[in-house]
Write a protein that holds these residues in place. Structure first.
Motif, short mmCIF file in Angstrom:
data_model
loop_
_atom_site.label_atom_id
_atom_site.label_comp_id
_atom_site.label_asym_id
_atom_site.label_seq_id
_atom_site.Cartn_x
_atom_site.Cartn_y
_atom_site.Cartn_z
N ARG A 280 0.84 -1.20 0.00
CA ARG A 280 0.00 0.00 0.00
C ARG A 280 0.87 1.25 0.00
O ARG A 280 0.56 2.24 -0.69
CB ARG A 280 -0.93 -0.02 1.22
CG ARG A 280 -1.98 -1.13 1.13
CD ARG A 280 -2.52 -1.53 2.48
NE ARG A 280 -3.31 -0.48 3.11
CZ ARG A 280 -3.83 -0.59 4.34
NH1 ARG A 280 -3.64 -1.71 5.04
NH2 ARG A 280 -4.53 0.39 4.85
N GLN A 281 1.97 1.21 0.74
CA GLN A 281 2.89 2.35 0.76
C GLN A 281 3.53 2.58 -0.60
O GLN A 281 3.55 3.71 -1.11
CB GLN A 281 3.98 2.10 1.81
CG GLN A 281 5.04 3.19 1.88
CD GLN A 281 6.32 2.69 2.54
OE1 GLN A 281 7.13 2.01 1.92
NE2 GLN A 281 6.47 3.02 3.82
N GLN A 282 4.04 1.52 -1.21
CA GLN A 282 4.76 1.65 -2.47
C GLN A 282 3.82 1.99 -3.63
O GLN A 282 4.22 2.67 -4.57
CB GLN A 282 5.52 0.35 -2.78
CG GLN A 282 6.70 0.09 -1.86
CD GLN A 282 7.71 1.22 -1.90
OE1 GLN A 282 8.13 1.67 -2.96
NE2 GLN A 282 8.09 1.71 -0.71
N ALA A 283 2.59 1.54 -3.57
CA ALA A 283 1.63 1.91 -4.61
C ALA A 283 1.45 3.43 -4.64
O ALA A 283 1.32 4.03 -5.71
CB ALA A 283 0.29 1.22 -4.37
N GLY A 284 1.47 4.05 -3.47
CA GLY A 284 1.36 5.50 -3.41
C GLY A 284 2.64 6.20 -3.80
O GLY A 284 2.59 7.28 -4.41
N GLN A 285 3.80 5.60 -3.48
CA GLN A 285 5.07 6.27 -3.74
C GLN A 285 5.61 6.04 -5.14
O GLN A 285 6.29 6.89 -5.70
CB GLN A 285 6.10 5.79 -2.70
CG GLN A 285 5.80 6.27 -1.29
CD GLN A 285 6.86 5.85 -0.30
OE1 GLN A 285 7.85 5.21 -0.66
NE2 GLN A 285 6.66 6.19 0.97
N HIS A 288 2.41 7.65 -10.03
CA HIS A 288 1.91 9.02 -10.06
C HIS A 288 0.39 9.05 -9.86
O HIS A 288 -0.29 8.07 -10.17
CB HIS A 288 2.24 9.67 -11.40
CG HIS A 288 3.69 10.02 -11.58
ND1 HIS A 288 4.34 10.92 -10.78
CD2 HIS A 288 4.61 9.60 -12.50
CE1 HIS A 288 5.60 11.05 -11.18
NE2 HIS A 288 5.79 10.26 -12.22
N PRO A 289 -0.16 10.17 -9.41
CA PRO A 289 -1.61 10.28 -9.26
C PRO A 289 -2.38 10.06 -10.56
O PRO A 289 -3.56 9.71 -10.53
CB PRO A 289 -1.80 11.72 -8.75
CG PRO A 289 -0.51 12.05 -8.07
CD PRO A 289 0.55 11.36 -8.87
N HIS A 293 3.48 4.74 -13.82
CA HIS A 293 4.54 4.26 -12.92
C HIS A 293 5.77 5.14 -13.09
O HIS A 293 6.12 5.53 -14.19
CB HIS A 293 4.88 2.80 -13.22
CG HIS A 293 5.78 2.18 -12.20
ND1 HIS A 293 7.13 2.01 -12.41
CD2 HIS A 293 5.53 1.69 -10.97
CE1 HIS A 293 7.67 1.44 -11.34
NE2 HIS A 293 6.72 1.24 -10.45
N ASP A 325 -7.94 0.32 -0.72
CA ASP A 325 -6.86 1.29 -0.87
C ASP A 325 -6.23 1.26 -2.26
O ASP A 325 -5.81 2.29 -2.79
CB ASP A 325 -5.78 1.03 0.18
CG ASP A 325 -6.25 1.33 1.60
OD1 ASP A 325 -7.30 2.00 1.73
OD2 ASP A 325 -5.60 0.87 2.55
N LEU A 326 -6.14 0.07 -2.85
CA LEU A 326 -5.46 -0.08 -4.14
C LEU A 326 -6.35 0.24 -5.33
O LEU A 326 -5.85 0.54 -6.42
CB LEU A 326 -4.92 -1.51 -4.29
CG LEU A 326 -3.75 -1.91 -3.39
CD1 LEU A 326 -3.47 -3.40 -3.53
CD2 LEU A 326 -2.51 -1.10 -3.73
N THR A 329 -5.78 3.52 -7.51
CA THR A 329 -4.48 3.49 -8.18
C THR A 329 -4.52 2.55 -9.37
O THR A 329 -4.03 2.88 -10.46
CB THR A 329 -3.38 3.05 -7.20
OG1 THR A 329 -3.29 3.99 -6.14
CG2 THR A 329 -2.03 2.95 -7.90
#
Length: 432
Positions: A280-285, A288-289, A293, A325-326, A329
């Motif tokens: 979940r952290q890496q999907a956000g980092q 890009h919004p 990738h 959460d995913l 994205t």
């Protein structure tokens, strides 16, 4: 001092790798409910099918639909599996013949055989002018996607030849790749993709008494050893020089899927919670919004999306927070591929790529044809525009989403995208 440390480490692991993991040692790493490895295997054989990687309960029902809806795919799977039985392995669009059996340490292209050293000795050799061969096909060979092909062929036919071929390949790989020795223990990324293939293949072969009695014990022990190693060598635990990228996503997804499929392992709950947290952290980092990738390579856009899809679908089945959460994205990542697609359904081959796939369920399809992915996106997010471009529900989508995907697909009314142009300002891409 560094060389001395590596030398002693090599000696230590050399001694340890020559001693096979005993049943008692392995069972001590499980949840403690089984008095033998065979009793654990019997338990795994009788678990619901959807508790593993692919959401398919009934072999009979699933194969009936495959034969009805995808007869050409079924024929291709059997043809590929027959070739594997003849030691003919198809990798990245080319067939490689292994008349004496697969040598897991030899590069299929150049014939160079990688030395079986402890993994600590490879770094200076791997990144130097002394390295005589590229690794891309070698990695692909040891990712073992063709194990899944054998499993599907076994389900389609109940032919014992596919079980025998699978047992032979698994046994030789375990024998020739002792713990932490050889190039196949060097990259946690490669271990994670191999674990995905092993876990999916097990779902098919666990119903075979021959496999369970002949190779089941060695298989489940090695799967645990590789998973335990992966959990201790995630990119999050390495040096500050590491830049989190598709490698880390693959490592986390592999660990998550193994932990979800084998809760009988003692550390599975910790593995799953840790992996999902960082996913979940890496999907956000890393994304890009606008859905692009950050590696700015469309090949890795596809690879990361396939990996995250496995986690997303599993989280939906298990009602985990990760699915919620995913979802935004993933839908954005699909949109980027949607607008990148040409009328032929392919995307431009720009940026870095190793042609990596999460499971390789589509066999030797064109890597740059993203319509199979879009058909999955259409079902998951009820997207008429994705169905329009995808045209058909692909067999890969059927395997990943289950038979319910067929009904969901039929309720979507295909519609062309509202615009042929789209800007992705965060990623810096403008498609006209």
């Amino acid at each position: 001092q560094h060389r001395i440390r590596i030398g002693w480490q090599s000696i230590w692991w050399g001694i340890r790798s020559r001693r096979a993991l005993s049943d008692a040692e392995f069972l001590s790493q499980t949840t403690g409910k089984w008095n033998s490895v065979q009793s654990l295997l019997s338990h795994l054989a009788n678990r619901p099918g959807s508790s593993f990687v692919l959401p398919h309960e009934s072999q009979t029902a699933t194969i009936s639909l495959i034969k009805e809806k995808y007869p050409e795919y079924a024929a291709n799977v059997i043809s590929a599996a027959d070739a594997i039985c003849r030691n003919e392995i198809h990798l990245l669009g080319r067939a490689y013949h292994c008349p004496k059996g697969v040598d897991w340490h030899t590069d299929p292209v150049s014939g160079f055989r990688w030395p079986i050293w402890h993994r600590s000795r490879y770094a200076s050799y791997l990144y130097s002018a002394r390295r005589p061969a590229d690794l891309i096909v070698y990695w692909e060979l040891n990712r073992h996607h063709f194990f899944i092909t054998l499993g599907i062929a076994y389900w389609l036919t109940d032919d014992q030849r596919y079980v025998d071929a699978f047992c032979r390949l698994v046994e030789t790989w375990i024998e020739e790749n002792p713990l932490q020795h050889g190039m196949n223990w060097y990259y946690p990324l490669e271990i994670s993709i191999r674990l995905l293939a092993w876990t999916a293949a097990f779902q098919f072969f666990r119903t075979s008494p021959v496999f369970m009695e002949r190779s089941g014990s060695a298989f489940i022990k090695s799967l645990w050893q590789q998973s335990d190693f992966l959990s201790r060598h995630l990119q999050t635990m390495r040096t500050k020089k590491d830049v989190p990228n598709n490698h880390l996503v693959a490592e986390l997804c592999g660990l998550f899927m193994v932990a979800s499929s084998f809760p009988e392992f003692g550390d599975s709950q910790t593995w799953r919670e840790t992996a999902l947290h960082f996913i979940r952290q890496q999907a956000g980092q890393q994304i890009h919004p606008d859905g692009m990738h950050k590696e700015q390579a469309i090949g890795y856009q596809r690879f990361v999306l396939e990996l995250l899809l496995l986690v997303f679908v599993r989280c939906k089945r298990d009602a985990l927070q990760g699915a919620h959460d995913l979802a935004p994205t993933l839908e954005k990542m699909f949109e980027y591929l949607l607008f990148s697609a040409t009328p032929a359904g392919t995307v431009p081959a720009w940026g870095d790529s190793d042609y990596g796939k999460a499971l390789g369920l589509g066999l030797e399809k064109d890597f740059w044809d993203i319509r199979p992915l879009l058909s999955t996106g259409a079902v998951l997010f009820n997207r008429a525009d994705m169905k329009y471009v995808a045209q058909n529900l692909d067999p890969e989508s059927f395997w990943l989403l289950g038979s319910d995907a067929l009904d969901a697909w039929n309720t979507i009314h295909a519609r062309a995208p509202m615009s042929a142009s789209r800007h992705f300002p965060h990623g810096g891409m403008y498609i006209i």
